[in-house]
Motif scaffolding. Structure first.
Motif, mmCIF file in Angstrom:
data_model
loop_
_atom_site.group_PDB
_atom_site.id
_atom_site.type_symbol
_atom_site.label_atom_id
_atom_site.label_comp_id
_atom_site.label_asym_id
_atom_site.label_seq_id
_atom_site.Cartn_x
_atom_site.Cartn_y
_atom_site.Cartn_z
ATOM 1 N N LYS B 393 0.827 -1.208 0.000
ATOM 2 C CA LYS B 393 0.000 0.000 0.000
ATOM 3 C C LYS B 393 0.860 1.256 0.000
ATOM 4 C CE LYS B 393 -3.320 1.466 2.633
ATOM 5 N NZ LYS B 393 -3.871 1.615 3.972
ATOM 6 N N PHE B 394 0.387 2.269 -0.721
ATOM 7 C CA PHE B 394 1.079 3.551 -0.739
ATOM 8 C C PHE B 394 0.992 4.201 0.636
ATOM 9 C CE2 PHE B 394 0.736 8.142 -0.934
ATOM 10 C CZ PHE B 394 1.851 8.500 -1.659
ATOM 11 N N LYS B 395 2.121 4.783 1.076
ATOM 12 C CA LYS B 395 2.053 5.493 2.348
ATOM 13 C C LYS B 395 2.328 6.983 2.173
ATOM 14 C CE LYS B 395 3.456 4.806 7.050
ATOM 15 N NZ LYS B 395 4.368 4.010 7.862
ATOM 16 N N ALA B 396 3.421 7.329 1.510
ATOM 17 C CA ALA B 396 3.769 8.744 1.379
ATOM 18 C C ALA B 396 4.687 8.938 0.193
ATOM 19 C CB ALA B 396 4.473 9.229 2.643
ATOM 20 N N VAL B 397 4.740 10.176 -0.272
ATOM 21 C CA VAL B 397 5.716 10.510 -1.299
ATOM 22 C C VAL B 397 6.516 11.693 -0.804
ATOM 23 C CG1 VAL B 397 4.010 11.898 -2.568
ATOM 24 C CG2 VAL B 397 6.097 11.179 -3.713
ATOM 25 N N GLN B 398 7.819 11.574 -0.937
ATOM 26 C CA GLN B 398 8.705 12.650 -0.519
ATOM 27 C C GLN B 398 9.045 13.427 -1.770
ATOM 28 O OE1 GLN B 398 11.756 14.083 -0.485
ATOM 29 N NE2 GLN B 398 11.720 15.014 1.523
ATOM 30 N N ILE B 399 8.719 14.697 -1.751
ATOM 31 C CA ILE B 399 8.965 15.505 -2.934
ATOM 32 C C ILE B 399 9.848 16.682 -2.577
ATOM 33 C CG2 ILE B 399 6.672 16.573 -2.587
ATOM 34 C CD1 ILE B 399 6.719 17.244 -5.576
ATOM 35 N N GLY B 400 10.781 16.992 -3.461
ATOM 36 C CA GLY B 400 11.632 18.165 -3.250
ATOM 37 C C GLY B 400 12.903 17.874 -2.480
ATOM 38 N N GLY B 401 13.263 16.617 -2.353
ATOM 39 C CA GLY B 401 14.536 16.282 -1.718
ATOM 40 C C GLY B 401 14.573 16.668 -0.247
ATOM 41 N N PRO B 402 15.788 16.875 0.272
ATOM 42 C CA PRO B 402 15.941 17.151 1.696
ATOM 43 C C PRO B 402 15.267 18.466 2.100
ATOM 44 C CG PRO B 402 18.066 16.761 0.656
ATOM 45 C CD PRO B 402 17.066 16.866 -0.430
ATOM 46 N N SER B 403 14.950 19.301 1.110
ATOM 47 C CA SER B 403 14.294 20.567 1.415
ATOM 48 C C SER B 403 12.784 20.440 1.360
ATOM 49 C CB SER B 403 14.695 21.627 0.401
ATOM 50 O OG SER B 403 16.070 21.669 0.267
ATOM 51 N N GLY B 405 9.012 17.977 1.477
ATOM 52 C CA GLY B 405 8.261 17.336 2.539
ATOM 53 C C GLY B 405 7.628 16.046 2.082
ATOM 54 N N CYS B 406 7.009 15.325 3.030
ATOM 55 C CA CYS B 406 6.337 14.078 2.725
ATOM 56 C C CYS B 406 4.842 14.313 2.668
ATOM 57 C CB CYS B 406 6.622 13.049 3.813
ATOM 58 S SG CYS B 406 8.323 12.542 3.865
ATOM 59 N N LEU B 407 4.230 13.860 1.592
ATOM 60 C CA LEU B 407 2.790 14.021 1.477
ATOM 61 C C LEU B 407 2.116 12.663 1.616
ATOM 62 C CD1 LEU B 407 2.550 16.487 -1.525
ATOM 63 C CD2 LEU B 407 2.526 16.989 0.918
ATOM 64 N N PRO B 408 1.021 12.612 2.393
ATOM 65 C CA PRO B 408 0.310 11.338 2.586
ATOM 66 C C PRO B 408 -0.712 11.119 1.472
ATOM 67 C CG PRO B 408 -0.711 13.039 3.908
ATOM 68 C CD PRO B 408 0.426 13.705 3.163
ATOM 69 N N GLU B 409 -1.323 9.965 1.514
ATOM 70 C CA GLU B 409 -2.360 9.579 0.555
ATOM 71 C C GLU B 409 -3.411 10.674 0.346
ATOM 72 O OE1 GLU B 409 -3.418 6.095 -0.650
ATOM 73 O OE2 GLU B 409 -4.918 7.254 -1.742
ATOM 74 N N SER B 410 -3.831 11.306 1.440
ATOM 75 C CA SER B 410 -4.913 12.293 1.346
ATOM 76 C C SER B 410 -4.523 13.535 0.546
ATOM 77 C CB SER B 410 -5.354 12.708 2.746
ATOM 78 O OG SER B 410 -4.263 13.290 3.427
ATOM 79 N N MET B 411 -3.230 13.720 0.327
ATOM 80 C CA MET B 411 -2.776 14.903 -0.401
ATOM 81 C C MET B 411 -2.410 14.580 -1.854
ATOM 82 S SD MET B 411 -2.667 17.676 1.414
ATOM 83 C CE MET B 411 -3.830 17.591 2.753
ATOM 84 N N LEU B 412 -2.679 13.335 -2.254
ATOM 85 C CA LEU B 412 -2.227 12.905 -3.579
ATOM 86 C C LEU B 412 -2.910 13.644 -4.723
ATOM 87 C CD1 LEU B 412 -1.607 9.076 -3.587
ATOM 88 C CD2 LEU B 412 0.005 10.953 -3.775
ATOM 89 N N ASP B 413 -4.052 14.248 -4.451
ATOM 90 C CA ASP B 413 -4.739 14.952 -5.526
ATOM 91 C C ASP B 413 -4.351 16.419 -5.600
ATOM 92 O OD1 ASP B 413 -6.167 12.763 -6.633
ATOM 93 O OD2 ASP B 413 -7.334 12.741 -4.783
ATOM 94 N N THR B 414 -3.323 16.781 -4.852
ATOM 95 C CA THR B 414 -2.788 18.138 -4.943
ATOM 96 C C THR B 414 -2.193 18.334 -6.329
ATOM 97 O OG1 THR B 414 -2.099 17.896 -2.653
ATOM 98 C CG2 THR B 414 -1.174 19.759 -3.860
ATOM 99 N N PRO B 415 -2.566 19.430 -7.016
ATOM 100 C CA PRO B 415 -1.918 19.654 -8.303
ATOM 101 C C PRO B 415 -0.430 19.954 -8.120
ATOM 102 C CG PRO B 415 -3.428 21.452 -7.773
ATOM 103 C CD PRO B 415 -3.567 20.442 -6.696
ATOM 104 N N VAL B 416 0.365 19.415 -9.021
ATOM 105 C CA VAL B 416 1.799 19.626 -8.928
ATOM 106 C C VAL B 416 2.150 20.956 -9.584
ATOM 107 C CG1 VAL B 416 4.033 18.733 -9.649
ATOM 108 C CG2 VAL B 416 2.283 17.171 -8.869
#
Lengths: 124, 599
Positions: B393-403, B405-416
């Protein structure tokens, strides 16, 4: 290189060399099943390539395909000009290459005496 | 010329770093040998290209004109490809890409889901041309944008066009590129510099490397256009030394462009000159920060300094300087050729164009994906990336490297796009996406990134040097079961303080992974502290080993336990003394009956 015109001229010359990677233009498909090869498909293809090179045609792709089941009519060569029906030629000999390229590929005139099939263009 | 038009097929072999590592060079050698053996050398070209982005499935081989796409090709597969496909025209079915969900084989590039949903602008030539031949770049319209700029546009017009396109910096912060150019253009000075920041250092990010390896001329052309716009005649390409292939291809590219008169003096007879140097970076993460990067080029220690003055006024050797990232530069020629309106037609109103993401972590299609801005994270991860492997199961995606943040499943529909991501506590960053599944502990992830920034901190300012160290200590305590509830308060407090007080971007963004995991995964922190339990079962020190009923009493575990924490009679179920256990896992490795579990 001195001017933008030089660059454009160079580009046009170089484009020809990459034509094989574009999907536009006329397709010439040679049947290369065991039957086709035995009937001389390699020689036919070489003759087709030579003819295309001789005429410096740029918008023509030569592709190969496997056996389509009309082994008795090999060597089979299909010509598909953009927006036109797929024409299948049978019992093609290397000496027919010039005619197929010259009449059909370049001028759009089907070489009737060699035709064995025609598949209508798929309407999009 | 005769020879060339007789060519009926091009066989493209990916020569990117990933495919080379999985053996593409050997594949290419075998291809040439086998083709020669069959007497096909006169009619078939073998071409080494840059990265196609489908790295998980490399080495990749593509046969044109059909566009047949072969994946995971091994040298021993080559004779079959040559005999069957190149000689007889029969596609080698078993080497095609098979869709993971349906098992269906997909014959060509364009039909693969991974590519179908992408919009490849920056990557359009990556994998389609031989990056070591300037001719192939020119054949696809290369250097025409530079020609157009030098012969028909004023620097002001160039800046206006880039401004109108809405292009923003692809390195992370998203500053409007045209505006940056305007500042450097307006700065007083007879000597100005252009810099390309290719110090790609985020863990899991490899977009810039692939662009440099696959289409180096696009970046050089973009830099030349920028140099003309601001009035610079010298440029630096700052590449990390860990990218030897990118450096080699850049060297070749600069050399070829100079020989053709496309770089150097009096380009296109316009009187415009540009010399591009390559500067190899030693790989310090902080050197991606622009002031530290310039210090490094000048031969000083790579440390940031306070801004202002901004580089546009006082940059390299005190001269007005404009710095952009690799991907930003690579966008420029196409904006000039196709126009600002074309660029604006992609993406959202405030984030125009496309963005390249590097997909890594627990994802099926590791690789590069270029998408229009505004697409959702869900589309990138599930539609293009193919979802999570092994049915997890998907848990989180870390975007933007060390700078970031981690986004959870509930934020997956955020436009990039730049603004939406910042709003939810992450950031666009350079484009690294690390996907995590249910077996990943979010506290451990925060610790990983903080460990990275902590060791990469240059030490100049106190908040970053001392603050990140204290934060890391707290995270270490929490993951080893020693954390207290006060720790959480202090952790959050430290994070917020460092964010506003650190000198440069590295320090200011270092707390982001902690803050975003605290925001979305606070329950995991609390489980570590209150229940001394790691919900994902990833934190070794909180793990507990148990011997199940499957134990046959062989005694192997007891004999191998380094602290003698296991006891039991022969042929009877053994027991682990939890107070003595040091959680080394040796018992589990040694059990022949899989009778030991970790919780």
């Amino acid at each position: 290189m001195k001017t933008v015109a030089d660059l454009k001229a160079l580009r046009e010359k170089l484009q020809a060399e990459m034509q094989v990677r574009s999907d536009s233009g006329t397709k010439v498909v040679v049947g290369m099943g065991t039957c086709g090869i035995a009937a001389g498909a390699r020689e036919v293809m070489a003759a087709l390539l030579d003819e295309i090179a001789k005429r410096k045609l740029q918008d023509v792709h030569v592709e190969q395909t496997g056996c389509i089941g009309m082994c008795e009519k090999e060597v089979l060569v299909d010509v598909i000009r953009p927006g036109e029906d797929r024409i299948t030629y049978g019992k093609v000999k290397p000496s027919d290459a010039a005619k197929i390229i010259g009449d059909h590929v370049v001028n759009g005139k089907i070489v009737q005496e060699l035709v064995v099939g025609r598949i209508e263009r798929q309407k999009k | 010329m005769m020879q060339d038009t007789r060519i009926r097929a091009d066989v493209l072999v990916c020569g990117g770093t990933a495919c080379s590592a999985s053996g593409s060079q050997e594949v290419m050698k075998r291809l040439r040998e086998e083709i020669a053996k069959k007497g096909l050398s006169e009619e078939i070209n073998v071409v080494k290209t840059g990265c196609h982005g489908f790295c998980e499935n490399g080495p990749l081989v593509i046969v044109y004109p059909e566009g047949t796409f072969y994946v995971r090709v091994k040298p021993e597969d080559v004779p079959e490809i040559v005999e069957e496909h190149l000689y007889k025209g029969r596609v080698v079915e078993r080497l095609l890409y098979h869709e993971p969900t349906t098992g269906k084989s997909i014959p060509t590039y364009k039909e693969i889901d991974f590519y179908k949903k992408q919009k490849r602008v920056v990557l359009s030539k990556c994998g389609a041309i031989n990056p070591e031949k300037i001719e192939e770049y020119i054949a696809l319209g290369g250097y025409e944008a530079l020609g157009k700029v030098l012969t028909t546009m004023t620097p002001e017009q160039v800046i206006e066009e880039v401004k109108k396109s809405g292009l923003r910096g692809r390195g992370g912060a998203g500053f409007p590129t045209g505006m940056k150019w305007q500042f450097a253009h307006g700065a007083k000075g007879d000597k100005k510099y252009i810099i390309c920041n290719a110090d790609e250092g985020d863990p899991g990010a490899f977009m810039d490397r692939s662009v440099l390896e696959g289409d180096p001329h696009a970046v050089l052309e973009g830099m030349a256009i920028g140099a003309y716009a601001i009035g610079a005649d010298e440029a630096y390409m700052y590449v990390r030394a860990e990218y030897p292939l990118a450096i080699k291809r850049l060297e070749i590219a600069i050399d070829q462009a100079e020989k053709m008169g496309l770089l150097g003096n009096n380009i296109f007879g316009s009187g415009f000159n540009l010399k591009i140097h390559i500067k190899k970076g030693a790989g310090a993460f902080v050197c991606g920060e622009e002031t530290a990067l310039m210090a490094s080029i000048e031969g000083r220690r790579g440390m940031p300094r306070p801004r202002p003055p901004f580089p546009a006024n006082s940059g390299l050797w005190g001269k007005p300087t404009n710095i952009n990232n690799v991907e930003t530069w690579a966008n420029v020629p196409q904006i000039i050729l196709k126009g600002a309106d074309w660029f604006r037609s992609m993406g959202t109103e405030k984030s125009t164009g496309t963005k390249v993401f590097a997909l890594t972590g627990k994802i099926n299609h590791t690789g590069l994906a270029e998408v229009p801005m505004g697409i959702t994270m869900r589309e990138i991860i599930f539609d293009i990336g193919g979802g999570i492997p092994n049915g997890k199961k998907f848990k989180a995606v870390q975007i933007g490297g060390p700078s970031g943040g981690c986004l959870p499943e509930s934020m997956l529909d955020t436009p990039v796009d730049y603004d939406s991501l910042t709003k939810v506590g992450a950031m666009m960053g350079s484009g690294g996406l690390v996907v995590m599944d249910e077996t990943t502990c979010m506290v451990d992830v925060a610790k990983f990134f903080l460990n990275f920034t902590q060791s990469e901190s240059c030490g100049k300012c106190t908040p970053c040097r001392e603050g990140t160290k204290r934060m890391l200590e707290i995270l270490n305590r929490i993951t080893s079961g020693q954390g207290t509830e006060t720790d959480l308060v202090v952790l959050e407090d430290l994070a917020k303080t460092i964010k506003v007080s650190a000198l440069c971007g590295l320090g200011q963004t270092a707390p982001n992974p902690v803050l975003s995991t605290l925001k979305y995964f606070r329950d995991e922190y609390e489980a570590h502290i209150k229940e001394k339990r790691c919900p994902a079962g990833a934190c070794e020190k909180l793990a507990q080993y148990f011997i199940t009923e499957d134990c046959k009493g062989c005694g192997l575990c007891a004999r191998n336990c380094p602290v003698h924490a296991i006891t039991g009679e022969p042929k009877k179920r053994h027991v682990i003394d939890q107070t003595m256990c040091i959680k080394c896992g040796t018992c589990m490795q040694n059990c022949p009956f899989k009778a030991i579990t970790k919780k």
